[in-house]
Design a protein around this motif. Structure first.
Motif, short mmCIF file in Angstrom:
data_model
loop_
_atom_site.label_atom_id
_atom_site.label_comp_id
_atom_site.label_asym_id
_atom_site.label_seq_id
_atom_site.Cartn_x
_atom_site.Cartn_y
_atom_site.Cartn_z
N LEU A 1 0.59 -0.94 0.25
CA LEU A 1 0.01 -0.04 -0.39
C LEU A 1 0.83 1.56 -0.13
N ILE A 2 0.35 2.08 -1.16
CA ILE A 2 1.11 3.74 -1.20
C ILE A 2 0.61 4.74 -0.89
N GLU B 1 -7.49 -0.78 -1.02
CA GLU B 1 -8.25 0.64 -0.92
C GLU B 1 -8.51 1.07 0.28
N VAL B 2 -7.24 0.68 1.15
CA VAL B 2 -7.33 0.71 2.94
C VAL B 2 -7.02 1.84 3.16
N ASP B 3 -7.99 2.81 3.95
CA ASP B 3 -7.44 3.90 4.90
C ASP B 3 -6.93 3.57 6.38
N VAL B 4 -5.98 4.19 6.49
CA VAL B 4 -4.91 3.47 7.85
C VAL B 4 -5.00 5.19 8.81
N GLY B 5 -5.75 6.78 7.80
CA GLY B 5 -5.90 7.96 8.47
C GLY B 5 -4.83 8.77 7.54
N GLY C 1 -5.63 8.28 4.31
CA GLY C 1 -6.99 8.21 2.71
C GLY C 1 -6.85 7.31 1.86
N LYS C 2 -7.72 7.41 0.91
CA LYS C 2 -7.00 6.24 0.28
C LYS C 2 -5.36 5.84 -0.14
N PRO C 3 -4.81 4.77 -0.57
CA PRO C 3 -4.01 4.74 -1.51
C PRO C 3 -3.57 5.15 -2.60
N VAL D 1 5.08 3.99 2.40
CA VAL D 1 4.21 2.77 2.13
C VAL D 1 4.63 1.72 3.33
N PHE D 2 3.82 0.83 3.05
CA PHE D 2 2.92 0.12 3.55
C PHE D 2 3.15 -1.48 2.70
#
Length: 446
Positions: free
Chosen positions: A50-51, A374-378, A380-382, A158-159
């Motif tokens: 996820l970027i 399209e995971v939001d970790v806070g 927004g969308k990657p 980058v996750f």
């Protein structure tokens, strides 16, 4: 054809790897995997990424800490991920839920998001963005997940992570990462709670194989048609014009076929033309199929184990070459249609009776519809979320992932990565252009 932007070379500074344990005590127990989970073809670690772009609203927040804490909370619900795989008799895999945790690496790169290169699989500089911690790449007795969060100079990050594929399929790992995102944004628990229940996809007693499974045939690769090391990767975009052209070439009864079926048949035929050496040799296309809704009743919501099978279409090179596209489409459609509940059960039984065999590798094209993460970790969308390699590893990991995205014109379509030796790639491109009546827009690096 324009070449893919390979991205700049950059340096990454990493802290020492650490283990993220569940944030609260979890049960110490054994959890059996299903007979769909523990087949040989899934015994590898799958990389994803996820970027994220810079988000001014999150200035002052450290993505590494946010994600580390959210993973620890998620492992309370998904505590088998914090355990280790053990192998019992008959190669049966079991998770020992030890609570040891998953590996985590915190890093900083002297690069911006733009310097990462084109955000398509294979992600460039992946070795820097997902450090291969020594001793952690195995399947048995190893951490089941490795995560690296790399901060970028522009404020993005980058996750990246890899996970043991025997524990979850694409839908299952998306469910876990979505839970991480929800917890990172302040939720007390995931909106979808995990369900184990792997017994649902275990073999019958006594096991009995009731159907043909050419995806697991033993085939001698006498012509060395398994992809060699000298390979190139190209991305092909099938937009509205390309799909319409291919669909119109089919007889009326096939006009209702899905885009996935049409593109799969097209690429299978072109790839065969580009790689065959003997017209009498058989070529396979394997379609990764999610069977959550094929079961009766459907698998429970929250089931995160492997719920996939690989129905196969088989034809000789000669038959694929001398027949028009609709021949391959018919075969692909028939194979997918045969992915019934009985087919799934027959696969599970085959695993037990034949020692959990791998997928057939020789003259095989393996395709899958890739999920967009399209995971939001806070933040927004990657900018990109999904598979990190996209078919450049050795079989069976060399999956051609079909990704739904927009091209530079804003058109919705399917992006297909292909990995072949240079000469074979030239033949494939030429054949694609012939099939589209001289339209070269299908070959696009975007």
């Amino acid at each position: 054809m324009a070449s893919i932007n390979a991205g700049a070379t950059f340096k990454v500074r990493r802290k020492s790897p650490e283990l993220i344990r569940p944030a609260k005590p979890t049960p110490h127990e054994l959890r059996i995997l299903s007979d769909i989970d523990d087949q040989d073809g899934l015994r590898f670690q799958m990389p994803l990424a996820l970027i994220y772009r810079h988000n001014p609203c999150m200035d002052g927040r450290d993505p590494a800490r946010v994600i580390r804490d959210a993973v620890a909370e998620a492992l309370v619900f998904y505590y088998p991920f914090a355990g280790r795989l053990r192998e019992f008799a008959t190669r049966k895999l079991v998770v020992e839920c030890t609570g040891e945790g998953v590996l985590f690496v915190e890093a900083d790169a002297d690069a911006t998001l733009l310097q990462l290169g084109t955000l398509l699989p294979p992600i460039q500089n992946l070795r820097e963005l997902l450090y291969d911690v020594p001793g952690a790449a195995g399947v048995i007795d190893c951490p089941l997940m490795l995560i690296q969060v790399t901060r970028l100079l522009c404020g993005g990050f980058v996750f990246a992570w890899r996970y043991n594929h025997t524990i979850a399929d694409g839908a299952g790992i998306y469910q876990f990462i979505e839970a991480v995102g929800e917890l990172a944004r302040g939720a007390e628990c995931p909106s979808v709670l995990p369900v184990w229940q792997r017994h649902i996809l275990c073999a019958r007693y006594p096991p009995r194989v009731t159907l043909r499974h050419p995806e697991h045939d033993t085939v001698v690769d006498t012509k060395r048609t398994i992809i060699p090391h000298d390979r190139v990767v190209r991305h092909f975009f099938f937009g509205p014009t390309e799909i319409s052209t291919l669909r119109q070439s089919l007889p009326p009864h096939l006009h209702s076929c899905s885009k996935f079926q049409i593109v799969t048949a097209c690429m299978w035929r072109c790839r065969t033309i580009a790689t065959f050496s003997d017209p009498n040799e058989e070529f396979r296309v394997l379609c990764v199929m999610n069977i959550r809704k094929q079961m009766n009743p459907p698998l429970p919501e929250g089931y995160y184990g492997n719920a996939i099978v690989y129905p196969a279409a088989v034809a000789t090179a000669e038959m694929l070459l001398k027949n028009p596209l609709h021949y391959a489409v018919e075969l692909v459609k028939k194979a997918i249609h045969e992915g019934t509940e009985e087919y799934v059960q027959s696969v599970a039984d085959l695993m037990v009776l034949r020692g959990r065999p791998n997928l057939t590798g020789a003259r095989t094209y393996l395709v899958s519809s890739a999920r967009v993460f399209e995971v939001d970790v806070g933040w927004g969308k990657p900018a990109y979320g999904g598979v990190a390699r996209g078919g450049v590893d050795s079989f069976p990991r060399a999956v051609s992932y079909f990704m739904r995205l927009k091209n530079s014109k804003g058109e919705d379509g399917i992006m297909v990565p292909i990995c072949l030796p240079p000469k074979a790639m030239d033949v494939l491109i030429d054949e694609l252009q012939k099939m589209l009546l001289g339209r070269s827009s299908i070959a696009s690096a975007l």
